[in-house]
Motif scaffolding. Structure first.
Motif, short mmCIF file in Angstrom:
data_model
loop_
_atom_site.label_atom_id
_atom_site.label_comp_id
_atom_site.label_asym_id
_atom_site.label_seq_id
_atom_site.Cartn_x
_atom_site.Cartn_y
_atom_site.Cartn_z
N TYR A 215 0.85 -1.21 0.00
CA TYR A 215 0.00 0.00 0.00
C TYR A 215 0.87 1.25 0.00
CZ TYR A 215 -4.49 2.34 1.02
OH TYR A 215 -5.63 3.10 0.95
N GLY A 216 1.99 1.20 0.72
CA GLY A 216 2.93 2.31 0.71
C GLY A 216 3.51 2.54 -0.68
N LEU A 217 3.81 1.47 -1.41
CA LEU A 217 4.30 1.61 -2.78
C LEU A 217 3.24 2.23 -3.68
CD1 LEU A 217 6.23 -1.75 -3.27
CD2 LEU A 217 7.21 0.54 -3.02
N LEU A 218 1.99 1.86 -3.46
CA LEU A 218 0.91 2.47 -4.23
C LEU A 218 0.86 3.97 -3.98
CD1 LEU A 218 -1.59 2.30 -6.04
CD2 LEU A 218 -2.93 1.73 -4.00
N GLY A 219 1.10 4.37 -2.74
CA GLY A 219 1.12 5.80 -2.43
C GLY A 219 2.19 6.54 -3.22
N LEU A 220 3.34 5.91 -3.42
CA LEU A 220 4.39 6.54 -4.22
C LEU A 220 3.92 6.75 -5.65
CD1 LEU A 220 7.65 4.70 -3.07
CD2 LEU A 220 6.74 6.91 -2.31
N ALA A 221 3.16 5.80 -6.18
CA ALA A 221 2.68 5.92 -7.55
C ALA A 221 1.68 7.06 -7.71
CB ALA A 221 2.05 4.61 -8.00
N LEU A 222 0.98 7.42 -6.65
CA LEU A 222 -0.01 8.49 -6.73
C LEU A 222 0.61 9.87 -6.79
CD1 LEU A 222 -2.67 7.20 -4.15
CD2 LEU A 222 -2.73 7.03 -6.64
N GLY A 223 1.84 10.03 -6.30
CA GLY A 223 2.50 11.33 -6.31
C GLY A 223 2.66 11.89 -4.90
N MET A 224 3.37 13.01 -4.81
CA MET A 224 3.69 13.61 -3.52
C MET A 224 2.57 14.55 -3.06
SD MET A 224 7.25 15.49 -2.43
CE MET A 224 6.91 17.10 -3.15
N ASP A 225 2.16 14.38 -1.84
CA ASP A 225 1.07 15.18 -1.28
C ASP A 225 1.45 16.65 -1.22
OD1 ASP A 225 -1.28 15.88 0.12
OD2 ASP A 225 -0.26 15.64 2.04
N ALA A 226 0.55 17.50 -1.68
CA ALA A 226 0.76 18.95 -1.60
C ALA A 226 -0.54 19.64 -1.20
CB ALA A 226 1.25 19.49 -2.95
N ASN A 227 -1.32 18.99 -0.33
CA ASN A 227 -2.65 19.50 -0.03
C ASN A 227 -2.60 20.83 0.72
OD1 ASN A 227 -3.44 19.19 3.04
ND2 ASN A 227 -2.25 17.35 2.57
N TRP A 228 -3.71 21.53 0.72
CA TRP A 228 -3.82 22.86 1.30
C TRP A 228 -3.50 22.84 2.79
CZ3 TRP A 228 -6.22 26.14 4.72
CH2 TRP A 228 -6.29 27.49 4.38
N ASP A 229 -4.01 21.84 3.49
CA ASP A 229 -3.78 21.77 4.94
C ASP A 229 -2.32 21.52 5.28
OD1 ASP A 229 -6.45 22.20 5.20
OD2 ASP A 229 -6.91 20.32 6.22
N LEU A 230 -1.63 20.75 4.46
CA LEU A 230 -0.20 20.55 4.66
C LEU A 230 0.53 21.89 4.58
CD1 LEU A 230 2.47 18.95 4.83
CD2 LEU A 230 2.29 18.59 2.35
N ARG A 231 0.19 22.67 3.57
CA ARG A 231 0.85 23.97 3.40
C ARG A 231 0.39 24.98 4.45
NH1 ARG A 231 -1.16 25.66 -1.74
NH2 ARG A 231 -2.45 23.81 -1.88
N ASN A 232 -0.81 24.80 4.96
CA ASN A 232 -1.32 25.77 5.92
C ASN A 232 -0.86 25.48 7.34
OD1 ASN A 232 -3.03 28.02 6.69
ND2 ASN A 232 -4.39 26.51 7.61
#
Length: 542
Positions: free
Chosen positions: A25-42
Protein backbone atom coordinates in the motif's frame (compact mmCIF):
# COMPACT_ATOMS: atom_id res chain seq x y z
CA UNK A 1 -13.28 -15.82 18.25
CA UNK A 2 -9.83 -16.01 16.67
CA UNK A 3 -7.99 -13.18 14.98
CA UNK A 4 -5.82 -15.66 13.04
CA UNK A 5 -6.52 -19.20 11.80
CA UNK A 6 -4.95 -22.12 13.62
CA UNK A 7 -4.34 -24.37 10.61
CA UNK A 8 -0.81 -24.03 9.21
CA UNK A 9 -1.47 -23.03 5.59
CA UNK A 10 -4.28 -20.54 6.27
CA UNK A 11 -2.25 -19.08 9.13
CA UNK A 12 0.77 -18.66 6.86
CA UNK A 13 -1.41 -16.96 4.24
CA UNK A 14 -2.88 -14.67 6.88
CA UNK A 15 0.54 -13.71 8.23
CA UNK A 16 1.77 -13.07 4.69
CA UNK A 17 -1.10 -10.67 4.12
CA UNK A 18 -0.47 -8.87 7.39
CA UNK A 19 3.20 -8.42 6.53
CA UNK A 20 2.89 -7.55 2.84
CA UNK A 21 -0.27 -5.46 2.62
CA UNK A 22 1.07 -2.33 4.42
CA UNK A 23 4.31 -1.93 2.39
CA UNK A 24 2.51 -2.69 -0.88
CA UNK A 25 0.00 0.00 0.00
CA UNK A 26 2.93 2.31 0.71
CA UNK A 27 4.30 1.61 -2.78
CA UNK A 28 0.91 2.47 -4.23
CA UNK A 29 1.12 5.80 -2.43
CA UNK A 30 4.39 6.54 -4.22
CA UNK A 31 2.68 5.92 -7.55
CA UNK A 32 -0.01 8.49 -6.73
CA UNK A 33 2.50 11.33 -6.31
CA UNK A 34 3.69 13.61 -3.52
CA UNK A 35 1.07 15.18 -1.28
CA UNK A 36 0.76 18.95 -1.60
CA UNK A 37 -2.65 19.50 -0.03
CA UNK A 38 -3.82 22.86 1.30
CA UNK A 39 -3.78 21.77 4.94
CA UNK A 40 -0.20 20.55 4.66
CA UNK A 41 0.85 23.97 3.40
CA UNK A 42 -1.32 25.77 5.92
CA UNK A 43 -0.57 23.98 9.20
CA UNK A 44 0.53 20.33 9.19
CA UNK A 45 4.12 21.22 8.30
CA UNK A 46 4.36 24.40 10.36
CA UNK A 47 2.63 23.12 13.53
CA UNK A 48 5.09 20.26 13.96
CA UNK A 49 8.01 22.60 13.28
CA UNK A 50 6.71 25.06 15.88
CA UNK A 51 6.25 22.38 18.55
CA UNK A 52 9.68 20.86 17.99
CA UNK A 53 11.56 24.17 17.87
CA UNK A 54 9.80 26.01 20.71
CA UNK A 55 8.06 28.63 18.58
CA UNK A 56 4.62 28.32 20.17
CA UNK A 57 4.98 31.62 22.02
CA UNK A 58 7.13 33.28 19.38
CA UNK A 59 4.78 33.33 16.37
CA UNK A 60 1.13 34.37 16.20
CA UNK A 61 -1.45 32.67 13.98
CA UNK A 62 0.93 31.74 11.14
CA UNK A 63 -1.29 28.77 10.30
CA UNK A 64 -4.55 30.72 10.78
CA UNK A 65 -7.13 29.05 13.08
CA UNK A 66 -5.44 25.61 12.82
CA UNK A 67 -2.49 27.16 14.67
CA UNK A 68 -4.47 26.03 17.75
CA UNK A 69 -4.82 22.38 16.66
CA UNK A 70 -3.02 19.52 18.42
CA UNK A 71 0.24 19.03 16.47
CA UNK A 72 1.04 15.56 17.83
CA UNK A 73 0.15 13.66 14.64
CA UNK A 74 2.09 16.16 12.53
CA UNK A 75 5.35 15.45 14.36
CA UNK A 76 6.13 11.97 12.94
CA UNK A 77 5.45 13.14 9.40
CA UNK A 78 7.60 16.23 9.85
CA UNK A 79 10.46 14.20 11.27
CA UNK A 80 10.25 11.70 8.41
CA UNK A 81 9.97 14.28 5.66
CA UNK A 82 12.60 16.64 7.04
CA UNK A 83 15.23 13.93 7.53
CA UNK A 84 14.61 11.51 4.66
CA UNK A 85 14.37 11.95 0.89
CA UNK A 86 10.77 12.60 -0.10
CA UNK A 87 10.17 9.20 -1.67
CA UNK A 88 11.56 7.34 1.34
CA UNK A 89 9.39 9.40 3.71
CA UNK A 90 6.39 8.86 1.44
CA UNK A 91 6.88 5.10 1.45
CA UNK A 92 7.09 4.95 5.24
CA UNK A 93 4.08 7.22 5.63
CA UNK A 94 2.02 5.23 3.14
CA UNK A 95 3.03 1.99 4.86
CA UNK A 96 1.71 3.38 8.14
CA UNK A 97 -1.57 4.11 6.37
CA UNK A 98 -1.45 0.51 5.12
CA UNK A 99 -1.69 -0.76 8.68
CA UNK A 100 -5.42 -0.07 8.31
CA UNK A 101 -5.56 -3.00 5.87
CA UNK A 102 -3.94 -5.29 8.42
CA UNK A 103 -6.44 -4.26 11.11
CA UNK A 104 -9.35 -4.59 8.69
CA UNK A 105 -8.17 -8.12 7.91
CA UNK A 106 -7.99 -9.10 11.58
CA UNK A 107 -11.45 -7.66 12.19
CA UNK A 108 -12.98 -9.43 9.20
CA UNK A 109 -11.34 -12.76 10.00
CA UNK A 110 -12.55 -12.60 13.61
CA UNK A 111 -16.15 -11.99 12.57
CA UNK A 112 -16.71 -13.96 9.33
CA UNK A 113 -18.58 -17.27 9.57
CA UNK A 114 -18.45 -18.59 6.00
CA UNK A 115 -16.46 -21.40 4.40
CA UNK A 116 -13.41 -23.20 5.67
CA UNK A 117 -10.26 -21.64 7.10
CA UNK A 118 -8.66 -20.94 3.71
CA UNK A 119 -11.79 -19.39 2.23
CA UNK A 120 -12.25 -17.29 5.32
CA UNK A 121 -8.71 -15.92 5.00
CA UNK A 122 -9.27 -15.12 1.32
CA UNK A 123 -12.54 -13.31 1.98
CA UNK A 124 -11.05 -11.37 4.90
CA UNK A 125 -8.14 -10.33 2.67
CA UNK A 126 -10.54 -9.18 -0.06
CA UNK A 127 -12.55 -7.09 2.39
CA UNK A 128 -9.35 -5.64 3.83
CA UNK A 129 -8.08 -4.61 0.39
CA UNK A 130 -11.43 -2.99 -0.34
CA UNK A 131 -11.08 -1.09 2.94
CA UNK A 132 -8.10 0.70 1.41
CA UNK A 133 -9.66 1.45 -1.96
CA UNK A 134 -12.67 3.61 -1.15
CA UNK A 135 -13.12 6.98 -2.80
CA UNK A 136 -12.04 8.83 0.33
CA UNK A 137 -9.52 6.33 1.70
CA UNK A 138 -7.49 5.90 -1.48
CA UNK A 139 -7.45 9.66 -2.00
CA UNK A 140 -5.99 10.10 1.49
CA UNK A 141 -3.17 7.59 0.95
CA UNK A 142 0.16 9.30 1.59
CA UNK A 143 -1.42 12.60 2.66
CA UNK A 144 -1.30 14.48 5.96
CA UNK A 145 -5.01 14.88 6.70
CA UNK A 146 -4.64 12.12 9.34
CA UNK A 147 -8.16 10.74 8.97
CA UNK A 148 -6.51 7.51 7.85
CA UNK A 149 -4.13 7.66 10.84
CA UNK A 150 -6.71 8.13 13.59
CA UNK A 151 -8.57 5.28 11.89
CA UNK A 152 -5.87 3.00 13.31
CA UNK A 153 -7.23 3.74 16.79
CA UNK A 154 -10.80 3.13 15.67
CA UNK A 155 -10.05 -0.14 13.87
CA UNK A 156 -7.69 -1.18 16.66
CA UNK A 157 -10.46 -0.74 19.22
CA UNK A 158 -12.78 -2.83 17.06
CA UNK A 159 -10.18 -5.60 16.76
CA UNK A 160 -9.84 -5.71 20.55
CA UNK A 161 -13.62 -5.95 20.93
CA UNK A 162 -14.12 -8.49 18.13
CA UNK A 163 -11.31 -10.69 19.39
CA UNK A 164 -12.75 -10.65 22.91
CA UNK A 165 -16.50 -10.91 22.34
CA UNK A 166 -17.12 -14.27 24.07
CA UNK A 167 -15.23 -13.03 27.13
CA UNK A 168 -16.93 -9.64 27.00
CA UNK A 169 -20.37 -11.21 26.83
CA UNK A 170 -20.05 -14.06 29.30
CA UNK A 171 -16.47 -14.32 30.56
CA UNK A 172 -14.99 -13.36 33.93
CA UNK A 173 -15.99 -9.80 34.73
CA UNK A 174 -12.53 -8.35 35.56
CA UNK A 175 -11.00 -9.54 32.29
CA UNK A 176 -13.98 -8.32 30.28
CA UNK A 177 -13.84 -4.86 31.81
CA UNK A 178 -10.08 -4.61 31.23
CA UNK A 179 -10.55 -5.47 27.55
CA UNK A 180 -13.32 -2.91 27.20
CA UNK A 181 -11.09 -0.26 28.78
CA UNK A 182 -8.20 -1.23 26.48
CA UNK A 183 -10.42 -0.79 23.44
CA UNK A 184 -11.56 2.58 24.80
CA UNK A 185 -7.94 3.65 25.29
CA UNK A 186 -7.29 3.18 21.56
CA UNK A 187 -10.43 5.06 20.54
CA UNK A 188 -9.66 7.83 23.03
CA UNK A 189 -6.10 8.19 21.75
CA UNK A 190 -7.50 8.73 18.25
CA UNK A 191 -9.91 11.32 19.62
CA UNK A 192 -7.12 13.09 21.49
CA UNK A 193 -5.06 13.44 18.33
CA UNK A 194 -7.98 14.57 16.18
CA UNK A 195 -11.06 15.77 18.02
CA UNK A 196 -13.70 14.95 15.33
CA UNK A 197 -12.95 11.27 16.02
CA UNK A 198 -15.22 11.73 19.04
CA UNK A 199 -18.06 10.40 16.88
CA UNK A 200 -16.38 6.98 16.76
CA UNK A 201 -15.62 6.94 20.48
CA UNK A 202 -19.29 7.60 21.24
CA UNK A 203 -20.51 5.11 18.64
CA UNK A 204 -18.28 2.31 19.89
CA UNK A 205 -19.23 3.06 23.48
CA UNK A 206 -22.99 2.99 22.92
CA UNK A 207 -22.73 -0.14 20.78
CA UNK A 208 -21.95 -2.19 23.90
CA UNK A 209 -25.60 -1.69 24.82
CA UNK A 210 -26.56 -3.77 21.77
CA UNK A 211 -24.54 -6.85 22.78
CA UNK A 212 -26.45 -10.03 23.71
CA UNK A 213 -25.35 -9.82 27.34
CA UNK A 214 -27.00 -9.12 30.68
CA UNK A 215 -28.14 -5.49 30.99
CA UNK A 216 -25.82 -4.56 33.87
CA UNK A 217 -22.89 -6.15 32.07
CA UNK A 218 -23.58 -4.06 28.97
CA UNK A 219 -23.64 -0.92 31.09
CA UNK A 220 -20.39 -1.77 32.82
CA UNK A 221 -18.67 -2.56 29.51
CA UNK A 222 -19.82 0.77 28.07
CA UNK A 223 -18.72 2.58 31.24
CA UNK A 224 -15.25 1.03 31.28
CA UNK A 225 -14.87 1.69 27.57
CA UNK A 226 -15.68 5.33 28.33
CA UNK A 227 -13.06 5.37 31.09
CA UNK A 228 -10.56 4.04 28.57
CA UNK A 229 -11.57 6.78 26.13
CA UNK A 230 -10.86 9.42 28.74
CA UNK A 231 -7.48 7.83 29.41
CA UNK A 232 -6.57 7.82 25.72
CA UNK A 233 -7.78 11.40 25.36
CA UNK A 234 -5.61 12.49 28.28
CA UNK A 235 -2.62 10.55 26.95
CA UNK A 236 -2.64 11.98 23.42
CA UNK A 237 -4.55 15.22 23.79
CA UNK A 238 -4.18 16.20 27.44
CA UNK A 239 -0.92 18.09 27.05
CA UNK A 240 -2.39 20.23 24.28
CA UNK A 241 -5.69 20.83 26.05
CA UNK A 242 -3.72 21.94 29.12
CA UNK A 243 -1.68 24.30 26.94
CA UNK A 244 -4.83 25.85 25.46
CA UNK A 245 -6.41 26.14 28.90
CA UNK A 246 -3.41 27.91 30.40
CA UNK A 247 -2.90 30.25 27.45
CA UNK A 248 -6.50 30.98 26.46
CA UNK A 249 -8.85 29.62 29.13
CA UNK A 250 -10.44 27.12 26.75
CA UNK A 251 -9.13 23.52 26.40
CA UNK A 252 -10.46 23.22 22.84
CA UNK A 253 -9.77 26.82 21.85
CA UNK A 254 -11.31 28.43 19.89
CA UNK A 255 -14.06 25.84 19.50
CA UNK A 256 -17.03 25.78 21.90
CA UNK A 257 -16.10 29.27 23.06
CA UNK A 258 -19.76 30.07 23.65
CA UNK A 259 -19.32 27.70 26.62
CA UNK A 260 -15.79 28.51 27.83
CA UNK A 261 -16.02 32.23 27.04
CA UNK A 262 -12.33 32.86 26.48
CA UNK A 263 -11.70 36.58 25.97
CA UNK A 264 -9.31 35.76 23.12
CA UNK A 265 -12.02 34.64 20.70
CA UNK A 266 -15.56 35.52 19.77
CA UNK A 267 -18.38 33.90 21.74
CA UNK A 268 -18.91 31.33 19.02
CA UNK A 269 -18.63 27.59 18.54
CA UNK A 270 -16.36 28.09 15.51
CA UNK A 271 -18.20 25.29 13.73
CA UNK A 272 -17.66 24.84 10.01
CA UNK A 273 -21.23 24.95 8.71
CA UNK A 274 -20.15 25.20 5.08
CA UNK A 275 -20.94 21.53 4.44
CA UNK A 276 -24.20 21.30 6.35
CA UNK A 277 -27.25 20.14 4.33
CA UNK A 278 -29.59 22.80 3.05
CA UNK A 279 -32.67 21.43 4.84
CA UNK A 280 -33.76 18.91 7.45
CA UNK A 281 -35.06 16.65 4.70
CA UNK A 282 -31.71 16.72 2.93
CA UNK A 283 -29.94 15.96 6.21
CA UNK A 284 -32.28 13.02 6.79
CA UNK A 285 -31.63 11.62 3.30
CA UNK A 286 -28.07 12.86 2.94
CA UNK A 287 -26.53 9.60 1.62
CA UNK A 288 -28.93 9.84 -1.32
CA UNK A 289 -27.48 13.24 -2.13
CA UNK A 290 -23.77 13.62 -1.43
CA UNK A 291 -22.40 10.68 -3.46
CA UNK A 292 -23.67 12.48 -6.54
CA UNK A 293 -22.75 15.97 -5.29
CA UNK A 294 -19.41 15.37 -3.54
CA UNK A 295 -18.63 19.05 -3.08
CA UNK A 296 -21.41 19.10 -0.49
CA UNK A 297 -19.17 17.06 1.82
CA UNK A 298 -15.67 17.90 0.70
CA UNK A 299 -13.27 20.24 -1.03
CA UNK A 300 -12.73 18.05 -4.10
CA UNK A 301 -14.69 15.63 -6.25
CA UNK A 302 -14.81 11.88 -5.59
CA UNK A 303 -17.33 9.07 -5.90
CA UNK A 304 -18.16 6.25 -3.53
CA UNK A 305 -21.42 4.38 -2.90
CA UNK A 306 -20.49 2.58 0.31
CA UNK A 307 -22.38 4.85 2.69
CA UNK A 308 -25.42 4.93 0.41
CA UNK A 309 -25.50 1.12 0.17
CA UNK A 310 -25.32 0.79 3.96
CA UNK A 311 -27.94 3.53 4.43
CA UNK A 312 -30.38 1.48 2.36
CA UNK A 313 -29.29 -2.06 3.21
CA UNK A 314 -28.86 -2.02 6.99
CA UNK A 315 -32.38 -0.85 8.00
CA UNK A 316 -33.98 -3.05 5.33
CA UNK A 317 -31.98 -6.10 6.43
CA UNK A 318 -32.73 -5.43 10.11
CA UNK A 319 -36.47 -5.17 9.40
CA UNK A 320 -36.47 -8.35 7.33
CA UNK A 321 -34.50 -10.13 10.05
CA UNK A 322 -37.23 -9.25 12.55
CA UNK A 323 -39.89 -10.55 10.15
CA UNK A 324 -37.82 -13.69 9.72
CA UNK A 325 -37.96 -14.27 13.46
CA UNK A 326 -41.72 -13.91 13.41
CA UNK A 327 -42.01 -16.52 10.65
CA UNK A 328 -39.17 -18.62 12.05
CA UNK A 329 -36.88 -18.08 9.11
CA UNK A 330 -33.27 -17.89 10.32
CA UNK A 331 -30.88 -15.27 9.03
CA UNK A 332 -28.10 -16.28 6.65
CA UNK A 333 -25.53 -15.66 9.38
CA UNK A 334 -22.50 -14.75 7.30
CA UNK A 335 -20.82 -13.19 10.34
CA UNK A 336 -20.88 -13.61 14.09
CA UNK A 337 -24.21 -12.36 15.43
CA UNK A 338 -22.81 -10.42 18.39
CA UNK A 339 -20.11 -8.83 16.24
CA UNK A 340 -22.69 -7.79 13.66
CA UNK A 341 -24.92 -6.22 16.27
CA UNK A 342 -21.98 -4.36 17.80
CA UNK A 343 -20.37 -3.07 14.59
CA UNK A 344 -23.57 -2.11 12.78
CA UNK A 345 -24.86 -0.29 15.86
CA UNK A 346 -21.55 1.54 16.28
CA UNK A 347 -21.55 2.58 12.63
CA UNK A 348 -25.17 3.76 12.78
CA UNK A 349 -24.51 5.93 15.85
CA UNK A 350 -21.30 7.26 14.32
CA UNK A 351 -23.05 8.20 11.10
CA UNK A 352 -25.89 9.91 12.98
CA UNK A 353 -23.37 12.01 14.93
CA UNK A 354 -21.43 12.81 11.76
CA UNK A 355 -24.46 14.04 9.85
CA UNK A 356 -25.51 16.12 12.85
CA UNK A 357 -22.10 17.63 13.70
CA UNK A 358 -19.78 17.74 10.69
CA UNK A 359 -20.91 16.47 7.26
CA UNK A 360 -17.27 16.54 6.12
CA UNK A 361 -16.63 13.27 4.29
CA UNK A 362 -12.99 12.93 5.35
CA UNK A 363 -14.20 12.44 8.92
CA UNK A 364 -16.25 9.48 7.70
CA UNK A 365 -13.29 7.65 6.15
CA UNK A 366 -12.90 5.10 9.00
CA UNK A 367 -16.54 4.19 8.45
CA UNK A 368 -15.84 3.90 4.72
CA UNK A 369 -13.06 1.43 5.55
CA UNK A 370 -15.47 -0.67 7.61
CA UNK A 371 -18.20 -0.57 4.97
CA UNK A 372 -17.20 -3.71 2.98
CA UNK A 373 -17.37 -5.88 6.09
CA UNK A 374 -20.56 -4.12 7.18
CA UNK A 375 -22.17 -4.91 3.82
CA UNK A 376 -21.45 -8.61 4.37
CA UNK A 377 -22.81 -8.34 7.91
CA UNK A 378 -26.01 -6.66 6.74
CA UNK A 379 -26.54 -9.19 3.96
CA UNK A 380 -26.10 -11.91 6.57
CA UNK A 381 -29.06 -10.57 8.53
CA UNK A 382 -31.45 -11.45 5.71
CA UNK A 383 -33.67 -14.53 6.26
CA UNK A 384 -32.50 -16.16 3.03
CA UNK A 385 -30.17 -19.07 2.16
CA UNK A 386 -26.48 -18.40 2.64
CA UNK A 387 -25.75 -18.58 -1.07
CA UNK A 388 -28.32 -15.89 -1.80
CA UNK A 389 -26.91 -13.64 0.93
CA UNK A 390 -23.38 -14.18 -0.34
CA UNK A 391 -24.47 -13.42 -3.90
CA UNK A 392 -26.13 -10.19 -2.80
CA UNK A 393 -23.07 -9.15 -0.79
CA UNK A 394 -20.77 -9.96 -3.71
CA UNK A 395 -22.90 -7.94 -6.13
CA UNK A 396 -22.98 -4.92 -3.83
CA UNK A 397 -19.24 -5.11 -3.14
CA UNK A 398 -18.54 -5.30 -6.86
CA UNK A 399 -20.82 -2.32 -7.46
CA UNK A 400 -19.22 -0.06 -4.85
CA UNK A 401 -15.67 -0.95 -5.83
CA UNK A 402 -16.16 -0.77 -9.59
CA UNK A 403 -17.73 2.69 -9.35
CA UNK A 404 -15.36 4.20 -6.75
CA UNK A 405 -13.36 7.22 -7.88
CA UNK A 406 -10.74 8.55 -5.44
CA UNK A 407 -10.46 12.14 -4.33
CA UNK A 408 -7.39 14.22 -5.14
CA UNK A 409 -6.58 17.02 -2.72
CA UNK A 410 -3.47 18.04 -4.65
CA UNK A 411 -0.31 16.17 -5.53
CA UNK A 412 2.91 17.15 -7.28
CA UNK A 413 5.75 15.12 -8.82
CA UNK A 414 8.21 13.71 -6.34
CA UNK A 415 11.16 15.94 -5.56
CA UNK A 416 14.29 15.50 -3.48
CA UNK A 417 12.67 16.97 -0.36
CA UNK A 418 9.00 17.18 0.56
CA UNK A 419 9.04 20.92 1.27
CA UNK A 420 11.45 23.25 -0.47
CA UNK A 421 11.46 27.05 -0.53
CA UNK A 422 14.11 29.49 -1.76
CA UNK A 423 14.05 32.35 0.76
CA UNK A 424 16.18 35.35 -0.33
CA UNK A 425 18.82 36.74 2.05
CA UNK A 426 17.33 38.83 4.85
CA UNK A 427 19.28 41.70 6.29
CA UNK A 428 19.38 41.83 10.10
CA UNK A 429 17.14 38.81 10.84
CA UNK A 430 17.46 39.48 14.60
CA UNK A 431 15.64 42.78 14.17
CA UNK A 432 13.07 41.67 11.59
CA UNK A 433 9.46 40.62 12.02
CA UNK A 434 7.57 39.00 9.14
CA UNK A 435 3.88 39.78 8.89
CA UNK A 436 1.52 37.46 7.03
CA UNK A 437 -1.75 38.31 5.33
CA UNK A 438 -4.28 36.89 2.93
CA UNK A 439 -6.18 33.67 3.41
CA UNK A 440 -4.03 31.24 1.46
CA UNK A 441 -1.86 28.44 2.86
CA UNK A 442 1.70 29.78 3.12
CA UNK A 443 3.14 28.78 6.50
CA UNK A 444 5.02 25.80 5.06
CA UNK A 445 7.85 28.12 3.97
CA UNK A 446 8.52 29.44 7.50
CA UNK A 447 11.11 26.76 8.38
CA UNK A 448 13.22 28.01 5.45
CA UNK A 449 13.59 31.45 7.09
CA UNK A 450 16.25 32.29 9.70
CA UNK A 451 14.87 30.79 12.95
CA UNK A 452 15.18 34.05 14.95
CA UNK A 453 12.52 35.85 12.90
CA UNK A 454 9.04 35.96 14.50
CA UNK A 455 5.96 35.60 12.25
CA UNK A 456 2.67 37.35 12.97
CA UNK A 457 -0.38 36.79 10.81
CA UNK A 458 -2.47 39.94 10.80
CA UNK A 459 -5.20 38.56 8.52
CA UNK A 460 -6.59 35.03 8.57
CA UNK A 461 -9.70 32.91 8.79
CA UNK A 462 -9.60 33.47 12.57
CA UNK A 463 -8.74 37.17 12.84
CA UNK A 464 -8.77 40.32 10.73
CA UNK A 465 -7.25 43.70 11.68
CA UNK A 466 -10.76 45.17 12.09
CA UNK A 467 -12.27 42.24 14.01
CA UNK A 468 -14.92 43.01 16.64
CA UNK A 469 -15.39 40.87 19.73
CA UNK A 470 -12.15 38.94 19.37
CA UNK A 471 -9.70 39.74 22.16
CA UNK A 472 -6.85 38.05 20.31
CA UNK A 473 -6.68 41.18 18.16
CA UNK A 474 -5.25 43.17 21.09
CA UNK A 475 -2.51 40.57 21.57
CA UNK A 476 -1.59 40.81 17.91
CA UNK A 477 -1.65 44.61 17.92
CA UNK A 478 0.54 44.73 21.03
CA UNK A 479 3.10 42.36 19.52
CA UNK A 480 3.27 44.32 16.27
CA UNK A 481 3.30 47.67 18.06
CA UNK A 482 6.11 46.61 20.40
CA UNK A 483 8.41 45.64 17.55
CA UNK A 484 11.08 48.28 16.97
CA UNK A 485 12.90 46.70 14.04
CA UNK A 486 11.83 46.43 10.45
CA UNK A 487 8.86 44.53 9.00
CA UNK A 488 8.42 42.35 5.95
CA UNK A 489 5.12 41.12 4.53
CA UNK A 490 4.62 37.54 3.32
CA UNK A 491 1.65 36.66 1.13
CA UNK A 492 0.80 35.08 -2.17
CA UNK A 493 1.32 37.38 -5.13
CA UNK A 494 -2.44 37.75 -5.82
CA UNK A 495 -3.02 38.45 -2.11
CA UNK A 496 -0.46 41.28 -1.97
CA UNK A 497 -2.97 44.16 -2.53
CA UNK A 498 -5.24 42.74 0.18
CA UNK A 499 -2.26 42.34 2.47
CA UNK A 500 -1.47 46.02 1.94
CA UNK A 501 -5.00 47.00 2.99
CA UNK A 502 -4.76 44.83 6.12
CA UNK A 503 -1.40 46.35 7.02
CA UNK A 504 -2.78 49.87 6.58
CA UNK A 505 -5.25 49.23 9.41
CA UNK A 506 -2.23 48.75 11.68
CA UNK A 507 -0.50 51.91 10.50
CA UNK A 508 1.82 50.11 8.10
CA UNK A 509 2.44 50.51 4.38
CA UNK A 510 3.41 47.57 2.17
CA UNK A 511 5.81 48.68 -0.55
CA UNK A 512 4.29 46.64 -3.36
CA UNK A 513 7.00 47.83 -5.72
CA UNK A 514 9.70 46.43 -3.41
CA UNK A 515 8.95 42.70 -3.26
CA UNK A 516 11.00 39.56 -3.76
CA UNK A 517 9.63 36.23 -4.93
CA UNK A 518 9.91 33.02 -2.85
CA UNK A 519 9.59 29.99 -5.13
CA UNK A 520 8.47 26.77 -3.44
CA UNK A 521 7.71 23.28 -4.66
CA UNK A 522 4.21 22.87 -3.20
CA UNK A 523 2.34 25.90 -4.45
CA UNK A 524 2.47 29.19 -6.25
CA UNK A 525 5.38 31.57 -5.63
CA UNK A 526 5.03 33.88 -2.63
CA UNK A 527 5.79 37.57 -2.24
CA UNK A 528 8.10 38.96 0.44
CA UNK A 529 7.63 42.71 0.46
CA UNK A 530 9.16 45.59 2.38
CA UNK A 531 6.91 47.29 4.96
CA UNK A 532 7.17 50.83 6.29
CA UNK A 533 5.53 52.52 9.25
CA UNK A 534 3.22 55.30 8.09
CA UNK A 535 4.32 57.46 11.01
CA UNK A 536 7.91 57.23 9.79
CA UNK A 537 6.82 58.19 6.27
CA UNK A 538 4.91 61.22 7.60
CA UNK A 539 7.93 62.38 9.62
CA UNK A 540 10.16 62.05 6.59
CA UNK A 541 7.76 64.19 4.54
CA UNK A 542 7.64 66.85 7.25
Amino acid sequence: MTLLPTARRPRTAALAFLLLAPPLYGLLGLALGMDANWDLRNYHWYNAYALLTGRLGMDMLPAQMPSFYNPLLDVPFYLLASHLPARAAGFVWGTLHGLNLALAFLLAHATLRVGGAGRRVALAALLAVMAGFGGGTLGLLGTTFHDNMVSLGVLGALVVVAGSLPRLIDGPVPGALVRAAAAGLLAGAAMGMKNPTVIYAVGLCLAFLALPARPWRRLWLAFLFGVGVLGGLALCGGFWMAHLWVEYGNPVFPHMNQIFKSPFAALSGYVNVGFFPDSRLERLLFPLVFPFAPLKVGEVAFFDLRVLVLFLLVPAAAALALLGRVFRRPSAGLTDTAASRYLLTAMAVTYALWVGMFCIYRYLVPLEMLAPLAIVMAAGLLPVPRRAALALAAALLLLVQATARPADWGRVPWGERWVEAAVPPIEDPDGTMVLMAGYWAISHVIPAFPPRIPFVRIQSNFLQPDSVGNGYLALMQDKVGAHRGRFLMLSTIPDTPGAAKAAALLGLRVAQDNCRVIPNNLGEPLNLCAVQRMADLERSVD
